[in-house]
Motif scaffolding. Sequence first.
Motif, PDB file in Angstrom:
ATOM      1  N   GLU A  18      21.175   0.878 -45.103  1.00 34.67           N
ATOM      2  CA  GLU A  18      21.137  -0.587 -45.068  1.00 34.67           C
ATOM      3  C   GLU A  18      19.742  -1.190 -44.925  1.00 34.67           C
ATOM      4  O   GLU A  18      19.444  -2.197 -45.580  1.00 34.67           O
ATOM      5  N   PRO A  19      18.845  -0.633 -44.118  1.00 33.83           N
ATOM      6  CA  PRO A  19      17.537  -1.292 -44.035  1.00 33.83           C
ATOM      7  C   PRO A  19      16.692  -1.146 -45.304  1.00 33.83           C
ATOM      8  O   PRO A  19      15.694  -1.852 -45.457  1.00 33.83           O
ATOM      9  N   SER A  20      17.080  -0.232 -46.205  1.00 34.96           N
ATOM     10  CA  SER A  20      16.288  -0.010 -47.415  1.00 34.96           C
ATOM     11  C   SER A  20      16.721  -0.899 -48.573  1.00 34.96           C
ATOM     12  O   SER A  20      16.091  -0.889 -49.628  1.00 34.96           O
ATOM     13  N   PHE A  21      17.781  -1.675 -48.388  1.00 36.62           N
ATOM     14  CA  PHE A  21      18.292  -2.522 -49.456  1.00 36.62           C
ATOM     15  C   PHE A  21      17.384  -3.735 -49.655  1.00 36.62           C
ATOM     16  O   PHE A  21      16.448  -3.961 -48.876  1.00 36.62           O
ATOM     17  N   PRO A  22      17.628  -4.550 -50.696  1.00 34.74           N
ATOM     18  CA  PRO A  22      16.751  -5.707 -50.963  1.00 34.74           C
ATOM     19  C   PRO A  22      16.576  -6.598 -49.737  1.00 34.74           C
ATOM     20  O   PRO A  22      17.485  -6.758 -48.922  1.00 34.74           O
ATOM     21  N   ASP A  23      15.396  -7.191 -49.625  1.00 39.03           N
ATOM     22  CA  ASP A  23      15.074  -7.981 -48.454  1.00 39.03           C
ATOM     23  C   ASP A  23      16.087  -9.094 -48.212  1.00 39.03           C
ATOM     24  O   ASP A  23      16.436  -9.391 -47.063  1.00 39.03           O
ATOM     25  N   SER A  24      16.544  -9.740 -49.281  1.00 45.16           N
ATOM     26  CA  SER A  24      17.513 -10.826 -49.118  1.00 45.16           C
ATOM     27  C   SER A  24      18.795 -10.327 -48.470  1.00 45.16           C
ATOM     28  O   SER A  24      19.421 -11.032 -47.667  1.00 45.16           O
ATOM     29  N   GLN A  25      19.191  -9.107 -48.799  1.00 44.48           N
ATOM     30  CA  GLN A  25      20.388  -8.518 -48.205  1.00 44.48           C
ATOM     31  C   GLN A  25      20.129  -8.121 -46.759  1.00 44.48           C
ATOM     32  O   GLN A  25      20.962  -8.371 -45.875  1.00 44.48           O
ATOM     33  N   VAL A  26      18.974  -7.526 -46.493  1.00 39.72           N
ATOM     34  CA  VAL A  26      18.628  -7.159 -45.119  1.00 39.72           C
ATOM     35  C   VAL A  26      18.540  -8.401 -44.239  1.00 39.72           C
ATOM     36  O   VAL A  26      18.981  -8.400 -43.081  1.00 39.72           O
ATOM     37  N   ASN A  27      18.002  -9.482 -44.784  1.00 42.79           N
ATOM     38  CA  ASN A  27      17.824 -10.708 -44.011  1.00 42.79           C
ATOM     39  C   ASN A  27      19.142 -11.315 -43.553  1.00 42.79           C
ATOM     40  O   ASN A  27      19.189 -12.000 -42.522  1.00 42.79           O
ATOM     41  N   THR A  28      20.211 -11.102 -44.302  1.00 40.62           N
ATOM     42  CA  THR A  28      21.500 -11.704 -43.957  1.00 40.62           C
ATOM     43  C   THR A  28      22.497 -10.715 -43.374  1.00 40.62           C
ATOM     44  O   THR A  28      23.344 -11.103 -42.565  1.00 40.62           O
ATOM     45  N   GLN A  29      22.401  -9.446 -43.750  1.00 39.04           N
ATOM     46  CA  GLN A  29      23.426  -8.479 -43.356  1.00 39.04           C
ATOM     47  C   GLN A  29      22.941  -7.449 -42.332  1.00 39.04           C
ATOM     48  O   GLN A  29      23.752  -6.680 -41.814  1.00 39.04           O
ATOM     49  N   THR A  30      21.658  -7.430 -42.050  1.00 42.84           N
ATOM     50  CA  THR A  30      21.119  -6.426 -41.121  1.00 42.84           C
ATOM     51  C   THR A  30      20.348  -7.055 -39.973  1.00 42.84           C
ATOM     52  O   THR A  30      20.689  -6.897 -38.804  1.00 42.84           O
ATOM     53  N   LEU A  31      19.284  -7.774 -40.302  1.00 43.09           N
ATOM     54  CA  LEU A  31      18.385  -8.302 -39.272  1.00 43.09           C
ATOM     55  C   LEU A  31      19.084  -9.162 -38.222  1.00 43.09           C
ATOM     56  O   LEU A  31      18.857  -8.957 -37.017  1.00 43.09           O
ATOM     57  N   PRO A  32      19.952 -10.107 -38.592  1.00 44.26           N
ATOM     58  CA  PRO A  32      20.577 -10.938 -37.547  1.00 44.26           C
ATOM     59  C   PRO A  32      21.384 -10.130 -36.538  1.00 44.26           C
ATOM     60  O   PRO A  32      21.407 -10.463 -35.345  1.00 44.26           O
TER      61      PRO A  32
END
Length: 411
Positions: A95-109
């Motif tokens: 999951e952290p290696s996926f596109p930044d837009s995806q990480v920003n919504t599905q991982t980082l929060p």
Amino acid sequence: MKKFLLLFFLLPLTIPCLLAQDSISVLFIGNSYTYVNDLPGTLGSLASSLGKEITIDSKTNGGFTFQNQVNDPLTFSKIHSKPWDVVVIQGQSQEPSFPDSQVNTQTLPYALQLTDSIWANNSCGNVMYYMTWGRQNGDSQWSEINTFEKMNTRLYNAYMRMADSSDRSMVSPVGRVWSYVRANHPTINLYNADQSHPSLEGTYLAACTFYTSLFQQSPVGSNFYGGLNSATAGILQNAAALVILDSLDHFHLHPVDEPTQADFSMVQNGETIQLTNESSRAVTYSWNFGDGQTATTTDAQHVFSSNGNYTVQLIATSSCNSDTMSIQVNVTSLGLSDLNVEQVRMITHDEFMEVMSNEPGFSLEVWSVDGRTLFEKQEVGQIPLSIPRINQVQLFRFTNSERAAKVVRIF
């Protein structure tokens, strides 16, 4: 942990290994990258062999993402079961290696939500991100991660960004040490048959990395080999020490009983300094400018009244601990005239700058925003001088025996 910046280079006043605790409690929140080969148990045995004691618990579910952990009440039950010194959190391996837009919504929060809960449970505790590694041949589903190097780099960047986003949480850089071993000891296979999960060697390497990250000490010399031969274990011990111990600040690693860290940056323009507070997890601040003047504001600005060398000090304090950082400031420009600034001309190009003086006999000094001398050139005259373009505020100072021109530029 005191830090001192002399001539604009950061030098620790103390040896980190003397500050590290000998007994700590650690909770692992993760998935199969943690429970395969029992990473927590391997770490505990390694630490014990080196005279350290770790109380360890874990909450690991196969394939769990940060969001899965947040949505599971058992995760928070574990977090709140005791005031952990360190809670290690880890995302699903991709999951952290996926596109930044995806990480920003599905991982980082969700990573930040876990971090907030950990600190709510123990305000003096620490969060440590478990930086995992790229798959043996990368992940073919996306061209940006279809090799080990690409995937490992994206994981590195993502975990460092998560730590930076949560008030500089610590990072255990297993993926970075993994990359070092692959490059320098390619005969050691860190993967099991699925080319993703760790082999015994991979788990032992992760344990060495966590030991070094938690205690800021080398695991070299341990007689616990985790089922490996002594030669292989020694290589993996040494790899963790080599990668981490000279990069403690980079990975935000500090003694776990000192979560508050003093830090600041400085812009100097002659006798005036502008100080920007970059401390982590502090509540109050005490500035000492070295000339008898002090301040208790978060950031600070100060004007020195005479030339000289001054030690500017910040003490950052919380209910957990206090930490000190100092910078040596040299003031030599008082009384210099700025009237001949018009004698200096600068032309900015894409990759470099041309600098010249209308008068011969001038010398040029280029200073960075934190006071480092980046460039010096004697006898600058009417022939343009090319210097690299650096995208930050710089102080250009032209001097001769009688006068000086000071020009502040923003590129």
